[in-house]
Design a protein around this motif. Structure first.
Motif, PDB file in Angstrom:
ATOM      1  N   MET B  72       0.832  -1.207   0.000  1.00 24.68           N
ATOM      2  CA  MET B  72       0.000   0.000   0.000  1.00 24.68           C
ATOM      3  C   MET B  72       0.869   1.260   0.000  1.00 24.68           C
ATOM      4  SD  MET B  72      -3.412  -0.793   2.202  1.00 24.68           S
ATOM      5  CE  MET B  72      -2.976  -2.099   3.315  1.00 24.68           C
ATOM      6  N   MET B  73       1.939   1.242   0.801  1.00 25.22           N
ATOM      7  CA  MET B  73       2.836   2.390   0.821  1.00 25.22           C
ATOM      8  C   MET B  73       3.497   2.553  -0.548  1.00 25.22           C
ATOM      9  SD  MET B  73       4.120   4.971   2.207  1.00 25.22           S
ATOM     10  CE  MET B  73       3.819   5.061   3.962  1.00 25.22           C
ATOM     11  N   ALA B  74       3.919   1.432  -1.135  1.00 29.17           N
ATOM     12  CA  ALA B  74       4.576   1.489  -2.447  1.00 29.17           C
ATOM     13  C   ALA B  74       3.619   1.998  -3.525  1.00 29.17           C
ATOM     14  CB  ALA B  74       5.111   0.104  -2.823  1.00 29.17           C
ATOM     15  N   MET B  75       2.340   1.641  -3.406  1.00 27.46           N
ATOM     16  CA  MET B  75       1.367   2.121  -4.389  1.00 27.46           C
ATOM     17  C   MET B  75       1.257   3.641  -4.326  1.00 27.46           C
ATOM     18  SD  MET B  75      -1.410  -0.913  -3.832  1.00 27.46           S
ATOM     19  CE  MET B  75      -2.789  -0.375  -4.827  1.00 27.46           C
ATOM     20  N   PHE B  76       1.226   4.162  -3.098  1.00 25.17           N
ATOM     21  CA  PHE B  76       1.185   5.619  -2.953  1.00 25.17           C
ATOM     22  C   PHE B  76       2.431   6.242  -3.579  1.00 25.17           C
ATOM     23  CE2 PHE B  76       2.756   9.266  -0.512  1.00 25.17           C
ATOM     24  CZ  PHE B  76       1.750  10.187  -0.780  1.00 25.17           C
ATOM     25  N   LEU B  77       3.593   5.692  -3.247  1.00 25.12           N
ATOM     26  CA  LEU B  77       4.851   6.273  -3.734  1.00 25.12           C
ATOM     27  C   LEU B  77       4.958   6.147  -5.251  1.00 25.12           C
ATOM     28  CD1 LEU B  77       7.167   4.828  -0.936  1.00 25.12           C
ATOM     29  CD2 LEU B  77       6.480   7.214  -1.202  1.00 25.12           C
ATOM     30  N   LYS B  78       4.485   5.020  -5.768  1.00 31.78           N
ATOM     31  CA  LYS B  78       4.587   4.784  -7.204  1.00 31.78           C
ATOM     32  C   LYS B  78       3.697   5.754  -7.980  1.00 31.78           C
ATOM     33  CE  LYS B  78       6.261   2.441 -10.610  1.00 31.78           C
ATOM     34  NZ  LYS B  78       7.709   2.574 -10.874  1.00 31.78           N
ATOM     35  N   LEU B  79       2.494   5.994  -7.435  1.00 26.65           N
ATOM     36  CA  LEU B  79       1.602   6.946  -8.100  1.00 26.65           C
ATOM     37  C   LEU B  79       2.239   8.329  -8.133  1.00 26.65           C
ATOM     38  CD1 LEU B  79      -1.985   5.999  -6.855  1.00 26.65           C
ATOM     39  CD2 LEU B  79      -1.022   5.723  -9.144  1.00 26.65           C
ATOM     40  N   VAL B 100      -9.548   0.765 -10.443  1.00 29.18           N
ATOM     41  CA  VAL B 100     -10.269   1.557  -9.436  1.00 29.18           C
ATOM     42  C   VAL B 100      -9.629   1.437  -8.060  1.00 29.18           C
ATOM     43  CG1 VAL B 100     -12.546   2.028  -8.464  1.00 29.18           C
ATOM     44  CG2 VAL B 100     -12.331   0.954 -10.719  1.00 29.18           C
ATOM     45  N   TRP B 101      -9.179   0.237  -7.709  1.00 29.48           N
ATOM     46  CA  TRP B 101      -8.653   0.041  -6.354  1.00 29.48           C
ATOM     47  C   TRP B 101      -7.304   0.706  -6.121  1.00 29.48           C
ATOM     48  CZ3 TRP B 101      -4.350  -3.219  -6.562  1.00 29.48           C
ATOM     49  CH2 TRP B 101      -4.254  -4.041  -7.694  1.00 29.48           C
ATOM     50  N   TRP B 102      -6.747   1.304  -7.176  1.00 32.24           N
ATOM     51  CA  TRP B 102      -5.533   2.110  -6.983  1.00 32.24           C
ATOM     52  C   TRP B 102      -5.875   3.543  -6.569  1.00 32.24           C
ATOM     53  CZ3 TRP B 102      -0.046   1.831  -7.844  1.00 32.24           C
ATOM     54  CH2 TRP B 102       0.428   0.519  -8.077  1.00 32.24           C
ATOM     55  N   GLU B 103      -7.089   3.980  -6.950  1.00 31.96           N
ATOM     56  CA  GLU B 103      -7.460   5.387  -6.749  1.00 31.96           C
ATOM     57  C   GLU B 103      -7.192   5.936  -5.342  1.00 31.96           C
ATOM     58  OE1 GLU B 103      -8.431   7.548  -9.007  1.00 31.96           O
ATOM     59  OE2 GLU B 103      -8.839   6.241 -10.733  1.00 31.96           O
ATOM     60  N   PRO B 104      -7.602   5.204  -4.273  1.00 30.45           N
ATOM     61  CA  PRO B 104      -7.436   5.787  -2.930  1.00 30.45           C
ATOM     62  C   PRO B 104      -5.984   6.150  -2.627  1.00 30.45           C
ATOM     63  CG  PRO B 104      -8.715   3.755  -2.819  1.00 30.45           C
ATOM     64  CD  PRO B 104      -8.200   3.867  -4.215  1.00 30.45           C
ATOM     65  N   TYR B 106      -3.842   7.788  -4.178  1.00 30.93           N
ATOM     66  CA  TYR B 106      -3.359   9.112  -4.533  1.00 30.93           C
ATOM     67  C   TYR B 106      -3.212   9.977  -3.280  1.00 30.93           C
ATOM     68  CZ  TYR B 106      -3.657   8.864  -9.614  1.00 30.93           C
ATOM     69  OH  TYR B 106      -3.428   8.562 -10.927  1.00 30.93           O
ATOM     70  N   SER B 107      -3.975   9.631  -2.247  1.00 26.82           N
ATOM     71  CA  SER B 107      -3.998  10.469  -1.047  1.00 26.82           C
ATOM     72  C   SER B 107      -3.171   9.834   0.062  1.00 26.82           C
ATOM     73  CB  SER B 107      -5.453  10.641  -0.589  1.00 26.82           C
ATOM     74  OG  SER B 107      -5.519  10.755   0.810  1.00 26.82           O
ATOM     75  N   LEU B 108      -2.268  10.613   0.664  1.00 28.93           N
ATOM     76  CA  LEU B 108      -1.447  10.061   1.748  1.00 28.93           C
ATOM     77  C   LEU B 108      -2.275   9.725   2.989  1.00 28.93           C
ATOM     78  CD1 LEU B 108       1.313   9.233   2.892  1.00 28.93           C
ATOM     79  CD2 LEU B 108       1.580  11.565   3.710  1.00 28.93           C
ATOM     80  N   PRO B 109      -3.158  10.643   3.445  1.00 30.42           N
ATOM     81  CA  PRO B 109      -3.951  10.285   4.635  1.00 30.42           C
ATOM     82  C   PRO B 109      -4.747   9.002   4.435  1.00 30.42           C
ATOM     83  CG  PRO B 109      -4.237  12.609   4.112  1.00 30.42           C
ATOM     84  CD  PRO B 109      -3.441  12.019   3.002  1.00 30.42           C
ATOM     85  N   ILE B 110      -5.390   8.867   3.263  1.00 33.23           N
ATOM     86  CA  ILE B 110      -6.178   7.638   3.038  1.00 33.23           C
ATOM     87  C   ILE B 110      -5.257   6.420   3.030  1.00 33.23           C
ATOM     88  CG2 ILE B 110      -7.642   6.418   1.369  1.00 33.23           C
ATOM     89  CD1 ILE B 110      -8.869   9.042   0.612  1.00 33.23           C
ATOM     90  N   THR B 111      -4.093   6.559   2.374  1.00 36.21           N
ATOM     91  CA  THR B 111      -3.148   5.445   2.345  1.00 36.21           C
ATOM     92  C   THR B 111      -2.771   5.033   3.768  1.00 36.21           C
ATOM     93  OG1 THR B 111      -2.253   6.279   0.267  1.00 36.21           O
ATOM     94  CG2 THR B 111      -0.909   4.695   1.478  1.00 36.21           C
ATOM     95  N   LEU B 112      -2.449   6.037   4.596  1.00 38.10           N
ATOM     96  CA  LEU B 112      -2.027   5.708   5.973  1.00 38.10           C
ATOM     97  C   LEU B 112      -3.153   5.023   6.739  1.00 38.10           C
ATOM     98  CD1 LEU B 112       0.099   8.833   6.981  1.00 38.10           C
ATOM     99  CD2 LEU B 112       0.875   6.557   6.290  1.00 38.10           C
ATOM    100  N   VAL B 113      -4.375   5.506   6.554  1.00 38.22           N
ATOM    101  CA  VAL B 113      -5.505   4.866   7.239  1.00 38.22           C
ATOM    102  C   VAL B 113      -5.666   3.423   6.764  1.00 38.22           C
ATOM    103  CG1 VAL B 113      -8.018   4.858   7.481  1.00 38.22           C
ATOM    104  CG2 VAL B 113      -6.752   6.993   7.753  1.00 38.22           C
TER     105      VAL B 113
END
Lengths: 267, 348
Positions: B72-79, B100-104, B106-113
């Motif tokens: 999940m962290m890598a997905m955020f960083l990769k985006l 679609v499941w990549w969309e969230p 984009y946001s760091l707060p959502i990723t962290l949650v």
């Protein structure tokens, strides 16, 4: 067999119990309880009722279904047929922890205590408060808790052992500890599977007094083999044989019952 | 001076955190980054101490949750790295729109949650369903092992959407900040040590609370606990979920520290290694677990460079040695010294 069933259910015999401690108020009964394991009926169509303030002892040869009966009452084993009714409520089928919350406490045959914890901690964990995950994480040990633990410990003769590791207690002391852990839950029905096994004569004597005392205000069912001990504590005795009720009555009546003598006491 | 067991544990955690912070002044950036990598496994090992050491629940699938956090962290960083384009491996596979499941992410707060929420909920539901059916011990371990294997197979098969066997890599910024240069690596390391310190304190608080005693009781006599009115399946599943969250946190730090997450880091072998960290450090010791993770991590780096073909044998031998001769790991060894000294050197 049908004769023995008749004898057990004979209403006159029910009335013949002369123990004054036994109130007529019935708190607990099992109705037509059966369980089979791979076709073997360990308990077969059993009916039993126990009153408040009553100390009932269940005896019977090995394999008579005594422990299985307790297992079904406390929810460890699911009955195949029949019901367990406690205070007018069907409890069979509920998960174990909910049956405990209804007020049924169970002591196992071999003493089950937490050997790595101190005697104090054994008592503390057994208290019915703070049993949720967060409750227990933020649980604070206060004076009231210490007080309750000390009282329970004193009742089962362990007042000066609170800081010992439970694993270092003697066999008899472990039995006492487990009884104490049940008492601190303040159950209204106490199921004790061979509570004096492995105890010295002096410990037995003390336990007999303890059991007589705790039966006051609740119902107690004890499984026991030693007839002298049974006579000492029992208000009423139930004899099981091959999963069925063989006889029920006072200890003296049971000892002179020819059926009982034949299958059990005679040997 | 005589310290209680609890005080000694807190003191050890404090000392350990101090030593880890001191590394920033003594180690070169490369080695410091390596220690940071080992520390991310420290999170996992703390979770294993709680579930296995205390609760008696052995999971051979902690890599699953490490992977969830890491991915999940890598997905955020990769985006962030590939914006406004799609991640490179999607482009190579001819994917034209972001799943679609990549969309969230984009946001760091959502990723962290999500890094915390998904492992917690998933682990709880899975474990509760299993514990309620009275499946435990080695059978539970086998189920988790199978899950870890399944997860790697699924990821390896999903080349186009999650990077397949190569994993997700090639990201170098975090909120625009370069995470490859030495200064930001230092910041990241210090942040990780502080988070780990907090986690260690929380874990100590747990093990010394009534909940910690209940876990020990469940481990030793689950039936007795059940017949004292506890829903033991719930308690065990809750602790398992906590361990899953810790693993996911470790995974997230791993992705940040190394710039890479791949199926090989989360599979069966990786998951078993995580248990070895806890076993070597001491499965009843929170700081021990972290020390175990650093020690084995270092040995692994050293041995796999020096004896690339044989280092797994070393690892296996260490595990067997610890299981046979040091059942409570390094922490148990030091604890015996402490108790021995308190008794005036009497043998125990």
């Amino acid at each position: 067999m049908s004769a023995s069933m008749q004898m057990a259910r004979d209403p006159e015999q029910e009335l013949s119990i002369r123990n004054e401690n036994v109130a007529s108020e019935e708190t607990f009964r099992v109705e037509d309880l059966s369980v089979s394991f791979d076709g073997f009926r360990a308990v077969d169509n059993l009916c039993l009722s126990v009153a408040k303030n009553e100390l009932r002892v269940i005896i019977g040869p090995n394999g008579a279904g005594k422990t299985t009966l307790l297992d079904m009452i406390c929810g460890k084993t699911r009955p195949t047929e029949g019901k367990v009714i406690f205070d007018g409520e069907v409890v069979s089928g509920l998960p174990e922890y909910q049956i405990v919350k209804k007020g049924i406490g169970r002591k196992f045959q071999t003493p089950s205590v937490y050997e790595d914890l101190s005697v104090f901690e054994n008592f503390e964990i057994s208290m019915p408060d703070a049993q949720g995950v967060l409750d227990s994480l933020f649980f604070k040990r206060d004076e009231a808790i210490r007080e309750r633990v000390s009282r329970a410990a004193a009742e089962v003769f362990l007042a000066d052992q609170l800081h010992r590791k439970a694993g270092t207690l003697s066999h008899g002391q472990k039995q006492w500890l487990e009884i104490g852990m049940l008492l601190i839950q303040e159950p209204r029905l106490l199921l004790l599977d061979e509570p004096v096994a492995g105890m010295s004569p002096r410990e037995r004597e003390a336990t007999a007094e303890l059991l007589t005392r705790v039966a006051n205000g609740r119902s107690v069912i004890v499984i026991e083999h030693d007839m002298d001990f049974v006579k000492r504590i029992a208000h009423k005795v139930t004899v099981l044989h091959q999963g069925r009720l063989l006889a029920e009555g006072s200890a003296d009546e049971i000892q002179s019952n020819p059926k009982v003598i034949e299958v059990y006491l005679g040997h | 001076m005589k310290l209680t067991r609890e005080a000694t544990e807190y003191l050890t955690v404090g000392l350990l955190a101090a030593v880890l912070l001191a590394f920033t002044m003594t180690l070169d950036p490369f080695r410091l980054n390596n220690v940071g990598k080992y520390l991310s496994f420290g999170f996992v090992a703390i979770g294993i101490v709680l579930t296995w050491g205390y609760g008696g629940v052995l999971s051979l699938g902690q890599g699953i949750f490490f992977g969830l956090g890491g991915y999940m962290m890598a997905m955020f960083l990769k985006l962030e790295a590939s914006a406004p384009e799609l991640p490179d491996f999607m482009v190579w596979s001819g994917i034209e729109a972001l799943p679609v499941w990549w969309e969230p992410f984009y946001s760091l707060p959502i990723t962290l949650v999500l890094i915390h929420l998904i492992p917690a909920v998933g682990a709880y539901l899975f474990a509760y369903a299993i514990f309620r059916k009275r499946v435990s011990g080695v059978y539970f371990a086998i189920v988790t092992l199978a899950l870890a294997m399944t997860m790697t197979v699924l990821i390896v098969g999903a080349q186009s959407t999650i990077g397949g066997a190569n994993g997700i890599t090639d990201f170098r910024t975090f909120l625009g900040m370069d995470i490859v240069d030495d200064a930001s690596k230092m910041v990241l390391y210090v942040l990780q040590v502080l988070v780990l310190f907090t986690v260690m304190l929380a874990a100590l608080k747990l093990t010394n609370s009534r909940l910690g005693k209940i876990l020990i009781a469940i481990r030793d006599k689950e039936d007795r606990v059940r017949f004292s009115g506890y829903n033991t399946a719930h308690v065990k599943a809750a602790v398992f979920a906590l361990a899953a969250v810790l693993s996911a946190m470790g995974g997230a730090f791993y992705s940040l520290q190394t710039g890479l997450i791949a199926p090989s880091l989360i599979g069966v072998v990786a998951s078993v290694e995580m248990v070895i960290y806890a076993a070597v450090g001491g499965r009843l010791s929170v700081p021990g677990a972290v020390v175990g993770a650093i020690l084995i991590g270092f040995l692994k780096s050293y041995l796999s460079e020096t004896f690339p073909e044989y280092w797994l044998y070393f690892l296996g031998s260490i595990f067997i040695f610890v299981v046979l001769f040091m059942p409570k790991g390094l922490a148990g060894f030091f604890d015996r010294l402490r108790v021995g000294r308190a008794l005036g050197g009497e043998a125990r």
